[in-house]
Every structure is written in structure tokens, then in C-alpha cells.
Design a protein around this motif. Structure first.
Motif, PDB file in Angstrom:
ATOM      1  N   UNK A  99      50.365 -31.705  -7.486  1.00  0.00           N
ATOM      2  CA  UNK A  99      50.026 -33.053  -6.994  1.00  0.00           C
ATOM      3  C   UNK A  99      51.042 -33.843  -5.989  1.00  0.00           C
ATOM      4  N   UNK A 100      52.101 -33.828  -6.692  1.00  0.00           N
ATOM      5  CA  UNK A 100      53.571 -34.569  -6.038  1.00  0.00           C
ATOM      6  C   UNK A 100      53.597 -33.892  -4.603  1.00  0.00           C
ATOM      7  N   UNK A 101      53.753 -32.666  -4.923  1.00  0.00           N
ATOM      8  CA  UNK A 101      54.021 -31.915  -3.615  1.00  0.00           C
ATOM      9  C   UNK A 101      53.056 -32.083  -2.519  1.00  0.00           C
ATOM     10  N   UNK A 102      51.705 -31.903  -2.943  1.00  0.00           N
ATOM     11  CA  UNK A 102      50.765 -32.029  -2.064  1.00  0.00           C
ATOM     12  C   UNK A 102      50.713 -33.384  -1.419  1.00  0.00           C
ATOM     13  N   UNK A 103      50.826 -34.648  -2.058  1.00  0.00           N
ATOM     14  CA  UNK A 103      50.779 -35.963  -1.449  1.00  0.00           C
ATOM     15  C   UNK A 103      52.017 -36.164  -0.517  1.00  0.00           C
ATOM     16  N   UNK A 104      53.229 -35.579  -1.063  1.00  0.00           N
ATOM     17  CA  UNK A 104      54.461 -35.674  -0.180  1.00  0.00           C
ATOM     18  C   UNK A 104      54.036 -34.835   1.351  1.00  0.00           C
ATOM     19  N   UNK A 105      53.636 -33.552   1.312  1.00  0.00           N
ATOM     20  CA  UNK A 105      53.303 -33.136   2.470  1.00  0.00           C
ATOM     21  C   UNK A 105      52.396 -33.867   3.474  1.00  0.00           C
ATOM     22  N   UNK A 106      51.328 -34.315   2.717  1.00  0.00           N
ATOM     23  CA  UNK A 106      50.347 -34.823   3.472  1.00  0.00           C
ATOM     24  C   UNK A 106      50.744 -36.434   3.917  1.00  0.00           C
ATOM     25  N   UNK A 107      51.529 -36.825   3.255  1.00  0.00           N
ATOM     26  CA  UNK A 107      52.088 -38.367   3.664  1.00  0.00           C
ATOM     27  C   UNK A 107      53.085 -38.175   5.064  1.00  0.00           C
ATOM     28  N   UNK A 108      53.966 -36.894   4.862  1.00  0.00           N
ATOM     29  CA  UNK A 108      54.741 -36.649   6.186  1.00  0.00           C
ATOM     30  C   UNK A 108      53.836 -36.503   7.284  1.00  0.00           C
ATOM     31  N   UNK A 109      52.660 -35.641   7.136  1.00  0.00           N
ATOM     32  CA  UNK A 109      52.163 -35.128   8.215  1.00  0.00           C
ATOM     33  C   UNK A 109      51.271 -36.322   8.774  1.00  0.00           C
ATOM     34  N   UNK A 110      50.699 -37.245   7.808  1.00  0.00           N
ATOM     35  CA  UNK A 110      50.153 -38.444   8.437  1.00  0.00           C
ATOM     36  C   UNK A 110      51.115 -39.569   8.986  1.00  0.00           C
ATOM     37  N   UNK A 111      52.495 -39.429   8.752  1.00  0.00           N
ATOM     38  CA  UNK A 111      53.364 -40.232   9.439  1.00  0.00           C
ATOM     39  C   UNK A 111      53.693 -39.634  10.843  1.00  0.00           C
ATOM     40  N   UNK A 112      53.554 -38.213  11.049  1.00  0.00           N
ATOM     41  CA  UNK A 112      53.696 -37.571  12.170  1.00  0.00           C
ATOM     42  C   UNK A 112      52.452 -37.872  13.122  1.00  0.00           C
ATOM     43  N   UNK A 113      51.151 -37.926  12.670  1.00  0.00           N
ATOM     44  CA  UNK A 113      50.173 -38.347  13.247  1.00  0.00           C
ATOM     45  C   UNK A 113      50.188 -39.681  13.941  1.00  0.00           C
ATOM     46  N   UNK A 114      50.783 -40.692  13.118  1.00  0.00           N
ATOM     47  CA  UNK A 114      50.890 -42.031  13.601  1.00  0.00           C
ATOM     48  C   UNK A 114      51.827 -42.100  14.900  1.00  0.00           C
ATOM     49  N   UNK A 115      53.049 -40.972  14.722  1.00  0.00           N
ATOM     50  CA  UNK A 115      54.130 -41.118  15.750  1.00  0.00           C
ATOM     51  C   UNK A 115      53.539 -40.482  17.078  1.00  0.00           C
ATOM     52  N   UNK A 116      52.486 -39.567  16.738  1.00  0.00           N
ATOM     53  CA  UNK A 116      52.263 -38.765  17.932  1.00  0.00           C
ATOM     54  C   UNK A 116      51.041 -39.310  18.836  1.00  0.00           C
ATOM     55  N   UNK A 117      50.736 -40.667  18.133  1.00  0.00           N
ATOM     56  CA  UNK A 117      49.731 -41.466  19.075  1.00  0.00           C
ATOM     57  C   UNK A 117      48.678 -41.900  18.330  1.00  0.00           C
ATOM     58  N   UNK A 118      48.576 -41.712  17.032  1.00  0.00           N
ATOM     59  CA  UNK A 118      47.266 -41.987  16.147  1.00  0.00           C
ATOM     60  C   UNK A 118      46.008 -41.301  16.583  1.00  0.00           C
ATOM     61  N   UNK A 119      44.965 -41.690  15.766  1.00  0.00           N
ATOM     62  CA  UNK A 119      43.734 -41.037  16.132  1.00  0.00           C
ATOM     63  C   UNK A 119      43.712 -39.490  15.818  1.00  0.00           C
TER      64      UNK A 119
END
Length: 350
Positions: free
Chosen positions: A314-334
Motif C-alpha cells: 500500500x505504501x509503495x502504491x500511494x508513493x507512486x501515485x502521489x509522485x505522479x499526481x504532483x507531476x500532473x500538477x506541474x504539467x498543467x493540471x487537468x
């Protein structure tokens, strides 16, 4: 057998509860079962025969360990007894239990109620007594009905987000842990979606916290509507949500799936479809509380990660998801990224 003899033979279970399955997987005090008016049948055939032969006050069925057999067992119990059937469900089985206690057109309910385990025999029995007025639980340490009701209320508080009615962070993480553990042994698939609302602080600051709360409730309502009944949706903090997608091991009516897909399958088509649908519906929601320009202003950013390809805990999955979500924000959101090699925006997938 005459009707009188049959009636007489069916009275021996009155005042008792039949427990079906391995009760150690449901009750913390299973070793004390002798103190309570219970018949315990670990063997399913013996349980079905006992239910047909005796007038029990209730039948409790331990779901853990009945993968692929639950449907036939419940149907056989229904045919043999008029007693209410209560499912004893681990957290990981709650979505299935919830569905089984709902009526299906032309079929009816497979069970009458469910209780999330582990629990205690005292709590389980007093709950039955409070619901039915039965005096079966006259032995052992009975929890008074008022206390039992308060206990159930506190259980809901511990697992439910009070603003949205979704499961809370604690529940989501524990459910994900349990479903991943099951998937290790059954080649099942688990996909985690984590997302938040773009610029949510702006809406809180401009329109007030009451409006922000309504946006969160609308997001919860839409996400539930878009998901399959057995997927688990939760609010894990602020404007951040999570959904655990998983393969229902019981199929449509608790039957084993005919085509079990391996956990290493290609990208999860169902979660991608649900995420796309939610992203579209949320982005076009009519939110009058934001004024005449409210429609179409809300967007989300998120990430989809898969077990075991993107993480084995669970910890590994949430860490990967949180990192990708942050990338999505930095890349313009939506945008919602499907984690992998290469990482993909689900809007660009075929």
C-alpha cells in the motif's frame, strides 16, 4: 414424516443461532462460543442440513474462505430456513456483503444483513436481539442494546468521512492492504486512483468554506456514481480522494469468474474508463453555487497505479501515485497519469 413430526423436529434450534464457517475468522472471542446459544457448523453441507432441520433465530455466515461457494451456500440456506441470514464480513468483503443484502429484481436478497469483522460474540448476539426481539442471547456477556447502538455509531465514525459519507483514509489504507494480500494469492488485479481538485484553495478563498464543502460533496457523489458497486471510494484528506479498483472474486451473483485475468495484464481498462468518465462529468457539472459561470470550471488531477507492477505494498502504491499526481500538477493540471513506462495521460490512451 407427518407435518406434526416435522414441526416437532424443527423446534430444536429455536432460541439458538447457527454459525456457518470458520468462526475464528470472524470473532475475537471464538474460543468462548460454548458460553452462547450457538450451533457451529464449519462443514457447509452439515450447515445447510442443520438450517433445514432446525428453527434458528438467525444464521450467521462467515464469508472469509467461501470464495466461489458463497452464492450456492446462501441460496441453499434460503431454501432451507426462514431465519434471517447475517453475513460476517471482513473489511475486504464489505462491498460484496453490501451488494448481497440489497434486493435484485426478480431474485430478492441473498442475505438480510451484514456485520464487519472481527467482532465479538457478545456484540453480534446482542445486535440480533435488539433487531429481532429474540431472547436467544440470554447466556454469556450480553451488551445492552443501547450500548450496542452506540458501538455501531462509533464504528461508523472510525471508518467514514463525515462530510462526504465516503470511507476515510484509515479505512482506504486498511482495505487496500487486505485486498492486495488477497490478490497476491489469487492473481487478482488491484488499481489505485488518487486525485484532487485543481485550484481548490481558490474556490475556498473566493466563495467560502461552505461552497468548498459542497464541491467536495458533489465530487464524492459523482465518483460513487461513476464507479462499479464493489469499488471502494474514499476521501483521504482535504480535497484529495482515492478509489480502490479490484476484481470482484464473486462475479455478478457470487459465482467464480469464468475468465480470471492475471495481475500482470495490460493497463486496467475499467479504472481508466471510470476515471475518464468522472473527469468529464465533474468538469461539466452545473454548480450554481459558483454563479452563472460555474459550469465547466472544475478540473481534477490524479494518477492510476497498479499492483503489483507499480508497487507491491500500500505504501509503495500511494508513493507512486502521489509522485505522479504532483507531476500532473506541474504539467498543467487537468490530467490523470497512468503510471508505467512510459507514463501516460489517460486522455491520450486509445
Amino acid at each position: 414424516m407427518s407435518s406434526t413430526a416435522e414441526s416437532s423436529s424443527r423446534t430444536q434450534g429455536r432460541g439458538k443461532v447457527l454459525l456457518v464457517g470458520d468462526i475464528r475468522k470472524a470473532f475475537l472471542d471464538a474460543e468462548s462460543v460454548g458460553r452462547y446459544p450457538c450451533d457451529v457448523k464449519a462443514n457447509l453441507l452439515e450447515a445447510i442440513e442443520a438450517a433445514a432441520a432446525c428453527d434458528y433465530d438467525a444464521v450467521g455466515v462467515v464469508m472469509n474462505g467461501l470464495l466461489g461457494q458463497l452464492g450456492p451456500v446462501l441460496r441453499a440456506l434460503r431454501r432451507g430456513t426462514k431465519a434471517p441470514i447475517v453475513l460476517l464480513a471482513q473489511m475486504v468483503d464489505e462491498p460484496i456483503a453490501r451488494r448481497l443484502v440489497q434486493s435484485e429484481p426478480g431474485v430478492g436478497k441473498a442475505a438480510d444483513a451484514y456485520r464487519v469483522c472481527p467482532t465479538t460474540l457478545a456484540g453480534f448476539g446482542s445486535g440480533l436481539a435488539a433487531a429481532s426481539g429474540a431472547a436467544a442471547w440470554s447466556q454469556g456477556d450480553v451488551v445492552p442494546p443501547g450500548v450496542e447502538k452506540r458501538m455501531r455509531y462509533l464504528e461508523r465514525l472510525a471508518t467514514t468521512d463525515d462530510l462526504t459519507g465516503l470511507k476515510n483514509r484509515r479505512y482506504i489504507r486498511e482495505f487496500a492492504r487486505q485486498i492486495i494480500e488477497r490478490a497476491r494469492h489469487s492473481a487478482g488485479r488491484v488499481t489505485l486512483l488518487v486525485f484532487d481538485i485543481d485550484n481548490f484553495k481558490h474556490y475556498n478563498d473566493v466563495y467560502g468554506h461552505a461552497t468548498g464543502d459542497e464541491i467536495l460533496r458533489q465530487a464524492a457523489l459523482l465518483m460513487r456514481r461513476c464507479c462499479r458497486p464493489h469499488d471502494v471510494v474514499g476521501r483521504i484528506g482535504g480535497d484529495e480522494f482515492a478509489v480502490v479498483f479490484w476484481d470482484d472474486p464473486h462475479g455478478g451473483v457470487s459465482e467464480p469468474p469464468s475468465d480470471r485475468r492475471h495481475a500482470e495484464a495490460e493497463h486496467p481498462s475499467e479504472p481508466v474508463f471510470v476515471a475518464r468518465r468522472f473527469q468529464n462529468e465533474f468538469g461539466h457539472a452545473e454548480l450554481n453555487l459558483l454563479g452563472p459561470e460555474g459550469q465547466g470550471v472544475l478540473t481534477i488531477s490524479g494518477a492510476l497505479v497498479r499492483f503489483p507492477r507499480d508497487g507491491r505494498t500500500v505504501q509503495e502504491l500511494f508513493e507512486r501515485a502521489d509522485a505522479a499526481l504532483l507531476d500532473a500538477k506541474r504539467s498543467g493540471k487537468n490530467r490523470i497519469y497512468l503510471v508505467g513506462e512510459p507514463k501516460s495521460n489517460i486522455a491520450d490512451l486509445p
